[in-house]
Design a protein around this motif. Structure first.
Motif, PDB file in Angstrom:
ATOM      1  N   LEU A  94      20.614 -14.533 -23.576  1.00  0.00           N
ATOM      2  CA  LEU A  94      21.590 -15.515 -24.059  1.00  0.00           C
ATOM      3  C   LEU A  94      22.008 -15.093 -25.467  1.00  0.00           C
ATOM      4  CD1 LEU A  94      23.159 -18.214 -23.726  1.00  0.00           C
ATOM      5  CD2 LEU A  94      21.223 -19.343 -24.838  1.00  0.00           C
ATOM      6  N   VAL A  95      23.321 -14.944 -25.667  1.00  0.00           N
ATOM      7  CA  VAL A  95      23.849 -14.651 -26.997  1.00  0.00           C
ATOM      8  C   VAL A  95      24.505 -15.928 -27.515  1.00  0.00           C
ATOM      9  CG1 VAL A  95      25.439 -13.235 -28.351  1.00  0.00           C
ATOM     10  CG2 VAL A  95      24.270 -12.242 -26.368  1.00  0.00           C
ATOM     11  N   LEU A  96      23.991 -16.406 -28.649  1.00  0.00           N
ATOM     12  CA  LEU A  96      24.561 -17.604 -29.284  1.00  0.00           C
ATOM     13  C   LEU A  96      25.582 -17.141 -30.303  1.00  0.00           C
ATOM     14  CD1 LEU A  96      21.646 -20.041 -30.212  1.00  0.00           C
ATOM     15  CD2 LEU A  96      23.529 -20.442 -28.621  1.00  0.00           C
ATOM     16  N   ASP A  97      26.846 -17.395 -30.002  1.00  0.00           N
ATOM     17  CA  ASP A  97      27.932 -16.933 -30.873  1.00  0.00           C
ATOM     18  C   ASP A  97      28.286 -18.024 -31.882  1.00  0.00           C
ATOM     19  OD1 ASP A  97      29.819 -15.225 -31.823  1.00  0.00           O
ATOM     20  OD2 ASP A  97      31.172 -15.375 -30.118  1.00  0.00           O
ATOM     21  N   GLU A  98      28.843 -17.590 -33.006  1.00  0.00           N
ATOM     22  CA  GLU A  98      29.391 -18.528 -34.002  1.00  0.00           C
ATOM     23  C   GLU A  98      28.385 -19.570 -34.433  1.00  0.00           C
ATOM     24  OE1 GLU A  98      33.091 -20.404 -32.829  1.00  0.00           O
ATOM     25  OE2 GLU A  98      33.580 -18.649 -31.629  1.00  0.00           O
ATOM     26  N   VAL A  99      27.131 -19.164 -34.642  1.00  0.00           N
ATOM     27  CA  VAL A  99      26.179 -20.138 -35.165  1.00  0.00           C
ATOM     28  C   VAL A  99      26.547 -20.345 -36.635  1.00  0.00           C
ATOM     29  CG1 VAL A  99      23.777 -20.646 -35.680  1.00  0.00           C
ATOM     30  CG2 VAL A  99      24.379 -19.466 -33.560  1.00  0.00           C
ATOM     31  N   GLY A 100      26.870 -21.547 -36.995  1.00  0.00           N
ATOM     32  CA  GLY A 100      27.354 -21.808 -38.345  1.00  0.00           C
ATOM     33  C   GLY A 100      28.423 -22.871 -38.299  1.00  0.00           C
ATOM     34  N   VAL A 101      29.095 -22.949 -37.156  1.00  0.00           N
ATOM     35  CA  VAL A 101      30.002 -24.063 -36.945  1.00  0.00           C
ATOM     36  C   VAL A 101      29.112 -25.256 -36.646  1.00  0.00           C
ATOM     37  CG1 VAL A 101      31.926 -24.939 -35.578  1.00  0.00           C
ATOM     38  CG2 VAL A 101      31.717 -22.488 -36.000  1.00  0.00           C
ATOM     39  N   GLY A 102      29.130 -26.231 -37.551  1.00  0.00           N
ATOM     40  CA  GLY A 102      28.137 -27.295 -37.509  1.00  0.00           C
ATOM     41  C   GLY A 102      28.260 -28.237 -36.332  1.00  0.00           C
ATOM     42  N   PHE A 103      27.121 -28.863 -36.021  1.00  0.00           N
ATOM     43  CA  PHE A 103      27.136 -29.944 -35.033  1.00  0.00           C
ATOM     44  C   PHE A 103      27.437 -31.225 -35.769  1.00  0.00           C
ATOM     45  CE2 PHE A 103      23.889 -27.223 -32.828  1.00  0.00           C
ATOM     46  CZ  PHE A 103      24.767 -26.812 -31.861  1.00  0.00           C
ATOM     47  N   SER A 104      28.024 -32.164 -35.048  1.00  0.00           N
ATOM     48  CA  SER A 104      28.312 -33.423 -35.729  1.00  0.00           C
ATOM     49  C   SER A 104      27.182 -34.438 -35.570  1.00  0.00           C
ATOM     50  CB  SER A 104      29.636 -33.995 -35.230  1.00  0.00           C
ATOM     51  OG  SER A 104      29.716 -33.875 -33.831  1.00  0.00           O
ATOM     52  N   THR A 105      26.377 -34.276 -34.528  1.00  0.00           N
ATOM     53  CA  THR A 105      25.339 -35.293 -34.322  1.00  0.00           C
ATOM     54  C   THR A 105      23.992 -34.658 -34.009  1.00  0.00           C
ATOM     55  OG1 THR A 105      25.632 -35.413 -31.927  1.00  0.00           O
ATOM     56  CG2 THR A 105      27.068 -36.831 -33.263  1.00  0.00           C
ATOM     57  N   ASP A 106      22.944 -35.444 -34.254  1.00  0.00           N
ATOM     58  CA  ASP A 106      21.597 -34.995 -33.905  1.00  0.00           C
ATOM     59  C   ASP A 106      21.456 -34.834 -32.396  1.00  0.00           C
ATOM     60  OD1 ASP A 106      20.574 -34.684 -36.389  1.00  0.00           O
ATOM     61  OD2 ASP A 106      19.749 -36.711 -36.526  1.00  0.00           O
ATOM     62  N   ALA A 107      22.212 -35.640 -31.625  1.00  0.00           N
ATOM     63  CA  ALA A 107      22.143 -35.543 -30.164  1.00  0.00           C
ATOM     64  C   ALA A 107      22.525 -34.137 -29.711  1.00  0.00           C
ATOM     65  CB  ALA A 107      23.063 -36.576 -29.521  1.00  0.00           C
ATOM     66  N   GLU A 108      23.496 -33.540 -30.391  1.00  0.00           N
ATOM     67  CA  GLU A 108      23.924 -32.180 -30.036  1.00  0.00           C
ATOM     68  C   GLU A 108      22.819 -31.176 -30.338  1.00  0.00           C
ATOM     69  OE1 GLU A 108      28.761 -32.651 -30.568  1.00  0.00           O
ATOM     70  OE2 GLU A 108      27.599 -31.714 -32.173  1.00  0.00           O
ATOM     71  N   ARG A 109      22.127 -31.394 -31.466  1.00  0.00           N
ATOM     72  CA  ARG A 109      21.012 -30.495 -31.810  1.00  0.00           C
ATOM     73  C   ARG A 109      19.913 -30.596 -30.762  1.00  0.00           C
ATOM     74  NH1 ARG A 109      22.003 -32.658 -36.821  1.00  0.00           N
ATOM     75  NH2 ARG A 109      23.395 -31.271 -37.920  1.00  0.00           N
ATOM     76  N   VAL A 110      19.660 -31.801 -30.292  1.00  0.00           N
ATOM     77  CA  VAL A 110      18.620 -32.025 -29.287  1.00  0.00           C
ATOM     78  C   VAL A 110      18.981 -31.290 -27.997  1.00  0.00           C
ATOM     79  CG1 VAL A 110      17.539 -33.759 -27.784  1.00  0.00           C
ATOM     80  CG2 VAL A 110      17.804 -34.220 -30.234  1.00  0.00           C
ATOM     81  N   GLN A 111      20.275 -31.330 -27.620  1.00  0.00           N
ATOM     82  CA  GLN A 111      20.698 -30.680 -26.381  1.00  0.00           C
ATOM     83  C   GLN A 111      20.526 -29.174 -26.466  1.00  0.00           C
ATOM     84  OE1 GLN A 111      24.668 -32.482 -26.136  1.00  0.00           O
ATOM     85  NE2 GLN A 111      23.996 -33.242 -24.155  1.00  0.00           N
ATOM     86  N   LEU A 112      20.926 -28.589 -27.593  1.00  0.00           N
ATOM     87  CA  LEU A 112      20.759 -27.145 -27.741  1.00  0.00           C
ATOM     88  C   LEU A 112      19.274 -26.788 -27.709  1.00  0.00           C
ATOM     89  CD1 LEU A 112      22.077 -24.379 -28.237  1.00  0.00           C
ATOM     90  CD2 LEU A 112      21.743 -24.780 -30.686  1.00  0.00           C
ATOM     91  N   PHE A 113      18.463 -27.667 -28.307  1.00  0.00           N
ATOM     92  CA  PHE A 113      17.023 -27.404 -28.340  1.00  0.00           C
ATOM     93  C   PHE A 113      16.447 -27.282 -26.929  1.00  0.00           C
ATOM     94  CE2 PHE A 113      12.615 -28.896 -28.236  1.00  0.00           C
ATOM     95  CZ  PHE A 113      12.036 -27.963 -29.074  1.00  0.00           C
ATOM     96  N   ASP A 114      16.929 -28.109 -26.003  1.00  0.00           N
ATOM     97  CA  ASP A 114      16.409 -28.054 -24.624  1.00  0.00           C
ATOM     98  C   ASP A 114      16.565 -26.652 -24.035  1.00  0.00           C
ATOM     99  OD1 ASP A 114      15.613 -30.665 -24.594  1.00  0.00           O
ATOM    100  OD2 ASP A 114      17.439 -31.412 -23.639  1.00  0.00           O
ATOM    101  N   VAL A 115      17.720 -26.025 -24.290  1.00  0.00           N
ATOM    102  CA  VAL A 115      17.984 -24.677 -23.773  1.00  0.00           C
ATOM    103  C   VAL A 115      17.101 -23.661 -24.492  1.00  0.00           C
ATOM    104  CG1 VAL A 115      19.713 -22.837 -23.604  1.00  0.00           C
ATOM    105  CG2 VAL A 115      20.358 -25.212 -23.081  1.00  0.00           C
ATOM    106  N   ILE A 116      17.077 -23.733 -25.819  1.00  0.00           N
ATOM    107  CA  ILE A 116      16.328 -22.751 -26.622  1.00  0.00           C
ATOM    108  C   ILE A 116      14.824 -22.891 -26.365  1.00  0.00           C
ATOM    109  CG2 ILE A 116      15.810 -21.973 -28.983  1.00  0.00           C
ATOM    110  CD1 ILE A 116      18.682 -21.345 -27.847  1.00  0.00           C
TER     111      ILE A 116
END
Ligand SMILES: [Zn+2]
Length: 254
Positions: A179-201
């Motif tokens: 898995l290549v995570l592109d454009e890491v640096g464009v921020g998330f707006s909510t903690d819910a989004e961080r939680v979702q990415l965490f599930d994959v990672i």
């Protein structure tokens, strides 16, 4: 008793003596049965090989369709990356070596840091293509935001019709060979989004799957964007490459 005029002993060069019979309708003598059997087996094996080839081709096409590669990224290869200076050659070689050698359970990640236009997306796309075509495994390149969008789109779906279930998206991206995570640096707006990415990672982390992070930020600046837990899992066992040359928009794929 057989009529001697209707059967006779013949010699097959491969199988030796066999009894040939006269086929009344065609007036032809039958061939060696062992030869016929061998020919049927060969035809069977050929049909199985054709089936297997068609199956592999269909799997590769589906993996490409689900890879996130589009436009110029579909043709990005290690051989088409323009490396004119030593630092470019070094980064190219490191990316190629990583794509060729990293194990699917090695717990090794790669961070590629550099300004926009330095060719990070090209290198990431080349790695994804290498995994799909040469290593016969699924691989994908998406920005973190695209992953969150895919998970959002799958919310509440149980995988009926065209919709992919949320758990299926997590499984597909979590288990992919690369898995290549592109454009890491464009921020998330909510903690819910961080939680979702965490599930994959987190699934990739548990399986030891390699993940590549592409960003124009310093690694330490990505911590608040990704969230501590995702950052820590991506950072563990990670090698970092820096594209320290000036960016040119023309060489970036996206
Ligand atoms: Zn024979």
């Amino acid at each position: 008793m057989d009529n001697p005029s209707e059967n006779r002993l013949q010699i097959c060069e491969i199988h030796g003596e066999f009894r040939s019979r006269l086929h009344a309708k065609s007036g032809k003598w039958t061939r060696c049965w062992a030869c016929i059997e061998a020919e049927l087996l060969a035809l069977d094996a050929q049909a199985q090989q054709d089936d297997a080839r068609r199956h592999r081709q269909a799997v590769t096409e589906r993996r490409m369709a689900e890879s996130g590669l589009e436009g110029r990224m579909l043709r990005a290869g290690f051989d088409t990356f323009v490396a004119q200076i030593d630092s470019q050659r070094a980064v190219l070689e490191a990316c190629q070596a990583f794509a060729e050698s990293v194990g699917l359970e090695d717990s090794r990640n790669l961070w590629i840091i550099g300004q926009p236009g330095t060719g990070k997306t090209h290198l990431g796309s080349a790695m994804v293509r290498h995994f799909i075509h040469e290593r016969d495994t699924a691989a994908a390149i998406f920005s973190a935001r695209e992953i969150v969008r895919m998970l959002r789109a799958s919310w509440g779906s149980r995988g009926e019709g065209a919709e992919e279930a949320e758990g299926d998206v997590i499984e597909r991206l979590g288990r992919a060979g690369l898995l290549v995570l592109d454009e890491v640096g464009v921020g998330f707006s909510t903690d819910a989004e961080r939680v979702q990415l965490f599930d994959v990672i987190d699934l990739r982390y548990k399986l030891g799957r390699p993940t590549v992070v592409l960003s124009n930020l310093k690694a330490s600046d990505m911590k608040p964007i990704l969230g501590d837990r995702t950052y820590d899992r991506l950072r563990e066992g990670a090698k970092q490459l820096v594209c320290n040359w000036p960016g040119s928009r023309a060489e970036e794929c996206s």
